[in-house]
Scaffold this motif. Structure first.
Motif, short mmCIF file in Angstrom:
data_model
loop_
_atom_site.label_atom_id
_atom_site.label_comp_id
_atom_site.label_asym_id
_atom_site.label_seq_id
_atom_site.Cartn_x
_atom_site.Cartn_y
_atom_site.Cartn_z
N VAL A 110 51.76 -4.24 -9.63
CA VAL A 110 51.40 -4.77 -10.95
C VAL A 110 51.82 -6.23 -11.01
O VAL A 110 52.97 -6.58 -10.72
N ALA A 111 50.89 -7.10 -11.38
CA ALA A 111 51.16 -8.53 -11.50
C ALA A 111 50.81 -9.00 -12.90
O ALA A 111 49.88 -8.48 -13.53
N LEU A 112 51.57 -9.98 -13.38
CA LEU A 112 51.29 -10.56 -14.70
C LEU A 112 50.14 -11.54 -14.59
O LEU A 112 50.06 -12.33 -13.65
N ASP A 113 49.26 -11.50 -15.57
CA ASP A 113 48.17 -12.45 -15.70
C ASP A 113 48.28 -13.06 -17.09
O ASP A 113 47.49 -12.76 -17.99
N ALA A 114 49.35 -13.87 -17.26
CA ALA A 114 49.68 -14.42 -18.57
C ALA A 114 48.51 -15.23 -19.13
O ALA A 114 47.70 -15.77 -18.37
N PRO A 115 48.38 -15.30 -20.46
CA PRO A 115 49.37 -14.83 -21.45
C PRO A 115 49.17 -13.39 -21.94
O PRO A 115 50.05 -12.85 -22.58
N CYS A 116 48.04 -12.76 -21.60
CA CYS A 116 47.81 -11.44 -22.20
C CYS A 116 47.14 -10.48 -21.23
O CYS A 116 46.48 -9.53 -21.67
N GLY A 117 47.27 -10.71 -19.94
CA GLY A 117 46.58 -9.85 -18.99
C GLY A 117 47.51 -9.30 -17.93
O GLY A 117 48.60 -9.82 -17.68
N LEU A 118 47.06 -8.22 -17.29
CA LEU A 118 47.77 -7.60 -16.18
C LEU A 118 46.76 -7.31 -15.08
O LEU A 118 45.61 -6.95 -15.35
N LEU A 119 47.19 -7.47 -13.84
CA LEU A 119 46.38 -7.15 -12.68
C LEU A 119 47.04 -6.00 -11.93
O LEU A 119 48.21 -6.10 -11.56
N LEU A 120 46.30 -4.93 -11.71
CA LEU A 120 46.81 -3.75 -11.03
C LEU A 120 46.01 -3.51 -9.76
O LEU A 120 44.77 -3.47 -9.81
N ASP A 121 46.70 -3.37 -8.65
CA ASP A 121 46.04 -3.00 -7.41
C ASP A 121 46.18 -1.48 -7.26
O ASP A 121 47.25 -0.96 -6.98
N VAL A 122 45.08 -0.77 -7.49
CA VAL A 122 45.10 0.70 -7.49
C VAL A 122 44.52 1.27 -6.21
O VAL A 122 44.13 2.44 -6.17
#
Length: 456
Positions: free
Chosen positions: A59-71
């Motif tokens: 899980v990585a932060l994609d500031a200011p309001c997003g998240l990136l998930l490698d599933v």
């Protein structure tokens, strides 16, 4: 002053992030505003990222309001990619968040689709087709570049991708071309997870959230057994373990324990976490229950099987290590210390107090300074040197109390390490007062007297 975020009703009225506050008030005079708090927003985003760890550890932060998930490799645990995405979106909406998400082959493609095609799941190899119809704003480029595309009549990502690479690179730079290729699935940029990946992990999901501590400990024992099998296959043992409890309402609690030696014994691991739970100042509140419990081995080391017979030397050593681990789990590593010798003759530097879990038998041993039946040469209690006043050579005054000297032995000269410290040499004396109390005194440069320890 500008708007940084708007709710759904404000967006329906034409307000958008980046708009000047004066313009927003001119359009909607009754608009309600509050000061932005970027640090608080980031903390909230990190809490959501912690919760998303129940789906994937990447899980990585994609500031200011997003998240990136490698599933990658995790979607089959949730009945497929579409079911996984829908479950994640429903759970976040249930917690009160407005959420949009998408699943694609690259992070940039997924981000673009989440903003403009909420709920989309792109089949493998179809990223270019899915992204081509999106507006150029989906590439998240700077406003000047977007304006240039608009003036040139390039309104979609597909139209931009139809131009020659040399032309785009010369006009907008290689960074923009790489972003375009990433969005189209022609290139990939791995995400940087916010938390390091554990060496080993095991988890258990519950159809109904659990609240009983006994059940939680039994689950940790079960997960420790699974980890132990994986560790045994590779000849390793865990030195640092972490239990992660995912609450049904989205809250997460982490408990960490360490061991003095590599281990893969489920009973020992369960006992350490039981000690940790008992010592918590803030008890583990299950709330509506935990729907997922995970056990992670954050640090491992090579581990040999100890097939020691009863009465051998390794048995008491193993019991001592187990005791140290339990005390450390309850009181903390900084409160369970062990003394280790140091290669120096300066009294206050001759030992070091280190956490007992990390104490190791070194090449140096404790120097034997007296023979059988001889009085101790070093005090039982070593103090920081405290100045004393010598009274006529027959008494000294320490802490406002006068001690008359009945016996005195010395001097014992201890030279300082000239290559490290320019301190003067010391002449040490063992003194006994009229009440039988014994002190360790030293004289510095023949002038100043100090008390460095007491024998009893």
């Amino acid at each position: 002053m500008r708007l940084t975020a708007v709710d759904r009703r404000a967006a329906d009225l034409g307000l958008a992030p980046g708009m000047a506050l004066a313009s927003a008030r001119a359009m909607v005079p009754a608009v309600k505003v509050m000061a932005a708090n970027a640090p608080a927003d980031l903390r909230l985003l990190e809490k959501i990222a912690d919760w998303c760890d129940s789906f994937t550890p990447l899980v990585a932060l994609d500031a200011p309001c997003g998240l990136l998930l490698d599933v990658t490799g995790a979607s089959h645990l949730f009945d497929g990619e579409q079911a996984m995405l829908d479950r994640l979106r429903r759970a976040l909406k249930k917690q009160g968040f407005a959420v949009a998400g998408a699943l694609a082959g690259t992070a940039l493609a997924a981000r673009a689709l989440a903003r403009y095609r909420d709920g989309t799941v792109v089949p493998p190899g179809r990223d270019s087709e899915a992204v081509s119809t999106l507006p150029v704003e989906a590439l998240d480029l700077d406003p000047v570049t977007v304006h240039a595309f608009r003036r040139a009549g390039l309104k979609t990502v597909g139209q931009v991708a139809g131009r020659r690479r040399a032309e785009l690179t010369a006009r907008f730079g290689s960074g923009m071309v790489f972003a375009l290729d990433t969005a189209l699935g022609r290139a990939d940029l791995p995400i940087s997870p916010r938390l390091p990946l554990p060496d080993y992990r095991a988890e258990r999901r519950f159809a109904e959230p659990v609240t009983d501590e006994k059940t939680m400990l039994a689950t940790l024992n079960l997960l420790a057994g699974r980890l132990g099998k994986n560790l045994e296959e590779r000849g390793e043992g865990a030195r640092a373990l972490q239990a992660v409890f995912f609450r049904a309402d989205g809250s997460i609690r982490r408990l960490a324990v360490q061991t003095g030696a590599p281990t893969r014994e489920p009973a020992l691991i369960e006992r350490l976490f039981r000690e940790k739970l008992d010592a918590l100042a803030d008890p583990l509140d299950p709330g509506f229950g935990f729907d997922l419990i995970r056990l992670e081995a954050d640090r491992t080391e090579p581990c040999r099987d100890e097939a020691a017979a009863l009465g051998s030397e390794t048995v008491p050593q193993k019991e001592i290590r187990a005791l140290v681990d339990r005390l450390t789990a309850r009181f903390g590593a900084h409160r369970v210390l062990s003394f280790e010798p140091r290669d120096t003759h300066i009294p206050e530097n001759a030992f070091a107090a280190v956490p007992a879990q990390y104490a190791r038998a070194g090449r140096l041993g404790w120097e034997k300074m007296r023979s059988a039946g001889e009085a101790p040469c070093r005090p039982l209690r070593l103090l920081a040197p405290e100045p004393v006043s010598l009274i006529g050579g027959e008494a000294f005054r320490w802490r406002h109390v006068t001690h008359r000297i009945r016996k005195l032995e010395g001097p014992e000269r201890i030279a300082m390490e000239w290559w490290r410290d320019a301190a003067p040499d010391r002449d040490y004396y063992r003194a006994e007062d009229e009440n039988g109390r014994r002190f360790w005194l030293y004289r510095e440069q023949g002038l100043h007297w100090f008390l460095h320890g007491v024998f009893a």
